[in-house]
Design a protein around this motif. Structure first.
Motif, short mmCIF file in Angstrom:
data_model
loop_
_atom_site.label_atom_id
_atom_site.label_comp_id
_atom_site.label_asym_id
_atom_site.label_seq_id
_atom_site.Cartn_x
_atom_site.Cartn_y
_atom_site.Cartn_z
N ASP A 12 0.55 4.00 -2.76
CA ASP A 12 -0.07 5.25 -2.30
C ASP A 12 0.67 5.76 -1.08
N ALA B 245 -6.26 0.86 -4.17
CA ALA B 245 -5.04 1.39 -4.79
C ALA B 245 -4.52 0.53 -5.94
N LEU C 283 0.84 -1.20 0.00
CA LEU C 283 0.00 0.00 0.00
C LEU C 283 0.87 1.25 0.00
N ALA D 201 -1.38 7.16 1.94
CA ALA D 201 -2.34 6.33 2.67
C ALA D 201 -2.10 6.42 4.18
N ALA E 107 -7.86 -0.36 1.75
CA ALA E 107 -7.17 0.70 1.01
C ALA E 107 -6.33 0.12 -0.12
#
Length: 305
Positions: A111, A129, A107, A114, A125
């Motif tokens: 991102d 993504a 993650l 995040a 999430a």
């Protein structure tokens, strides 16, 4: 360089004619059957399973590979590829179909903004993504993430179960880790803010475990899947506030085969515990067993092969 399963061929006019003649001469027992409606394995070739250049990741990749083979699928292994900058383009292109990853770390790669930290929030999430051509299957309890770890004897002497319990220890506490840990969102400053724990930082780097065992530091950042946890001499303190970024083992697969391989791989994630991953890693580093032998042993023990 890897060869994508879905590569397109450019045919010359002569090749097209030859192909047409060949098809015309082929017989089909069922004239209503679509000749392109073959099984996904026949249509797409072998399922390519990849891994990082990291023994723990390769073990999980081998578990996936053997389980898929046990289900009758053809598998090609592309192990020890390197770090995310090297293998993510291959996964996104379709050159690699199945890859064991870690939710929080992936993650962060996809991102950088995040903010999720709990296992469920990070997984949600991550699903958002990921590019549409990739799918995250079920994540496992097993993880390979930062921890606040102490000697088991120290935990017993001071009644330590959670990170917050460190606030009640009546002595100066030093946490050792890689240099970059000090600036991490779950570093010493976060421990002070979230749990009220004051920690002096020491950049112990690769000697972190040894420094903890020698009593030079009282708290250490040890990854949760480290074989050292197998001995029982160290214990990771619980993190009820999810201060530390969760990084659970998660299979990342090509979306076009997700439904097919999920039936095989999701039961693996359901069975793979944190203790299991530590034990598997210890078999590699201590017992010096091969990834193939470790994987087959675990699959058989869990009735998945």
């Amino acid at each position: 360089m890897f060869t994508a399963r879905h590569s397109r061929l450019t045919l010359t006019a002569g090749a097209v004619l030859a192909a047409s003649l060949a098809l015309a001469g082929c017989s089909n027992d069922n004239p209503l059957e679509d000749p392109t409606d073959a099984g996904s394995e026949d249509a797409g070739g072998a399922i390519v399973v990849g891994s990082q250049a990291y023994y723990s990741n390769e073990i999980v990749a081998e578990i996936y590979a053997q389980a898929l083979e046990g289900a009758g699928l053809e598998v090609e292994r592309q192990f020890s590829i390197g770090q995310r900058d090297a293998y993510m383009p291959e996964i996104e292109s379709g050159a690699i179909d199945v890859f064991p990853e870690y939710t929080g770390n992936l993650l962060e790669f996809l991102d950088a903004e995040a903010t999720a930290t709990s296992p469920e929030d990070v997984y949600a999430a991550l699903q958002e993504a990921l590019p549409e051509q990739l799918t995250a299957l079920d994540f496992a309890e097993a993880s390979d993430q930062d921890t606040y770890t102490v000697l088991a004897s120290f935990a017993q002497e001071n009644g330590l179960t959670t990170i917050g319990d460190l606030a009640n220890v009546d002595q100066e506490l030093t946490i050792g880790a890689a240099p970059e840990f000090e600036q991490r969102p779950y570093g010493p400053a976060a421990a002070a803010e979230v749990y009220g724990v004051d920690l002096t930082f020491s950049a112990t780097g690769p000697t972190t475990l040894e420094s903890l065992q020698a009593g030079e530091i009282q708290v250490a950042d040890i990854y949760s899947a480290d074989p050292a946890f197998e001995t029982g001499e160290i214990v990771a303190l619980e993190d009820p506030e999810n201060m530390i970024l969760s990084s659970n083992v998660v299979p990342i697969v090509s979306s076009d085969i997700a439904d097919q391989v999920a039936e095989v791989i999701n039961p693996i994630s359901a069975a793979l515990t944190a203790d299991d991953l530590v034990a598997l890693n210890a078999q590699s580093t201590v017992e010096q067993l091969s990834s193939a032998d470790i994987a087959s042993g675990w699959l058989e023990e869990n009735g998945l092969l």
